[in-house]
Design an enzyme around this catalytic site. Structure first.
Site, PDB file in Angstrom:
ATOM      1  CE  LYS A  81      32.278  75.253  -0.770  1.00 15.88           C
ATOM      2  NZ  LYS A  81      30.910  74.777  -0.572  1.00 15.88           N
ATOM      3  CD  GLU A  85      23.736  76.417   3.154  1.00 15.57           C
ATOM      4  OE1 GLU A  85      24.344  76.072   4.176  1.00 15.57           O
ATOM      5  OE2 GLU A  85      24.108  76.141   1.991  1.00 15.57           O
TER       6      GLU A  85
END
Length: 311
Positions: free
Chosen positions: A160, A26
Site C-alpha cells: 500500500k 489469508e
C-alpha cells in the site's frame, strides 16, 4: 491433550494427497480487513475465484486454538462474524493455540502455515512493508522477514502507498526475497497501478512463474519466498488524483492526532475508505479477486510440472 498440529479441510487434504493445485488464502482480510457483512460475501467470492481458476482454495485461520488449512464455510462464517477474533502474526500462533483462541492469520502467518502445510502458492491483496519514518520507529512488517525464510509464492498488488515503498523494496532485496512483476517492470502501489519503482524482472504467463518456482526448487540454494507483483489495469485503479489527495490528507491527519505504531495502517485505510466514499474498498476487492485468479493459474501450471520441480 490438545492437538496443536495443523488440521486440513477435507477438500484441501484430498487435493494435496492427489497432487492437485491448492492456493492458500489469508483470513485477516475476512475478520479485520473488510466491513461486515460484505466480508463474508467477499471471502466466498475469493474462494470461488480460486475454484474458477482451476485450483482448490485453502483459507487459513485458527478456530478454538486449532490451526486450519482450508476453513469450511461454518468456520469461515465464525471468523467473519464473531467479535474478539485475534489478528495473528507468526509470533502469535503458539500463544493463541495454547489459549484456545479464534484467530485470523496475517500475510506472514498465512505464508508460514501454508508452507508448513505443503501449499506453495498464496494469494493476498497487498504485502506489509517498511513504514514511513521507520528510521526512527523501526516499524517494519513481519511479512518481509517471514518471506525471507518461507518457500512460497505470494501473488499480491505490491504494498500500500501508505508505506515507504522504496524502503520496502530495498529490504526485500537485502532479505533475498525475489520479486517479479506480472506483465510489468514497475512495482504496483496497491490502489494504483504504478507504485513508482522499477523491477529487475517480469514474467508474462503463469507457466513462467511455475518455471521460476521449479528452478528454485531444483537449484536448492534459496529457501525464501517469491513475490509475484500483479498490478491492477490502469482502468481499474483508484483515480490517481483522488489517491494522492487522500493519502496526503490522511498523513497530515495522522500526524495531527499522534497516531503511531500498529494503529497507523488501520487509521489510514479507514481514512481512505471514508474519504473516497468506498471507492478504495471496491478497488481492494478487485485486487484480491484478480490475485486469487492469477494464483490459481500459477498453482495449476506448477502442478503440471514434474513433482520434484513443482515442490
Amino acid at each position: 491433550m490438545t492437538d496443536f498440529h495443523i488440521r486440513y479441510g477435507g477438500e484441501v487434504a484430498r487435493a494435496l494427497q492427489d497432487g492437485r493445485p491448492v492456493v492458500a488464502l489469508e483470513s485477516t482480510i475476512v475478520s479485520h480487513g473488510l466491513p461486515r457483512p460484505d466480508n463474508l460475501r467477499v471471502a466466498r467470492e475469493i474462494e470461488q475465484a480460486v475454484r474458477d481458476g482451476g485450483a482448490v482454495p485453502a483459507t487459513i485461520g485458527m478456530v478454538g486454538g486449532q490451526l486450519v488449512a482450508g476453513l469450511d464455510d461454518a468456520e469461515l462464517t465464525r471468523l467473519a462474524t464473531a467479535d474478539g477474533v485475534a489478528k495473528l502474526s507468526v509470533r502469535d500462533l503458539a500463544v493463541a493455540a495454547a489459549t484456545g483462541a479464534d484467530g485470523a492469520t496475517t500475510v506472514a502467518a498465512t505464508s508460514a502455515v501454508a508452507a508448513a502445510a505443503g501449499i506453495g502458492v498464496f494469494a493476498t491483496g497487498g504485502l506489509g512493508g517498511v513504514h514511513r519514518e521507520a528510521a526512527q520507529t523501526f516499524d517494519e512488517s513481519a511479512d518481509l522477514t517471514t518471506l525471507a525464510r518461507t518457500p512460497i509464492a505470494v501473488v499480491c498488488a505490491g504494498v500500500k502507498s501508505i508505506l515507504d515503498v522504496g524502503a520496502t523494496l530495498e529490504r526485500l532485496e537485502t532479505l533475498g526475497v525475489g520479486v517479479v512483476g506480472y506483465r510489468s517492470r514497475r512495482f504496483p502501489g496497491f490502489f494504483v497501478t504504478d507504485g513508482g519503482f522499477d523491477l529487475d524482472w517480469s514474467v508474462d504467463t503463469p507457466e513462467q512463474v511455475a518455471a521460476v518456482l521449479a528452478a528454485r526448487a531444483e537449484q536448492g540454494v534459496h529457501g525464501g519466498g517469491l513475490i509475484v507483483a500483479n498490478p491492477l489495469p490502469e482502468t481499474e485503479q483508484l483515480d490517481r488524483d483522488l489517491h494522492d489527495r487522500t493519502l496526503a490528507e490522511g498523513l497530515a491527519l495522522m500526524a495531527a492526532e499522534g497516531v503511531t505504531g500498529k494503529a497507523v495502517t488501520p487509521f489510514l485505510l479507514a481514512h481512505f475508505h471514508s474519504a473516497t466514499e468506498g471507492a478504495s474498498l471496491a478497488v481492494n476487492v478487485r485486487i484480491i479477486l484478480r490475485n486469487a485468479d492469477l494464483a490459481a493459474r500459477i498453482a495449476v501450471a506448477a502442478s503440471r510440472r514434474p513433482a520434484t520441480a513443482a515442490a
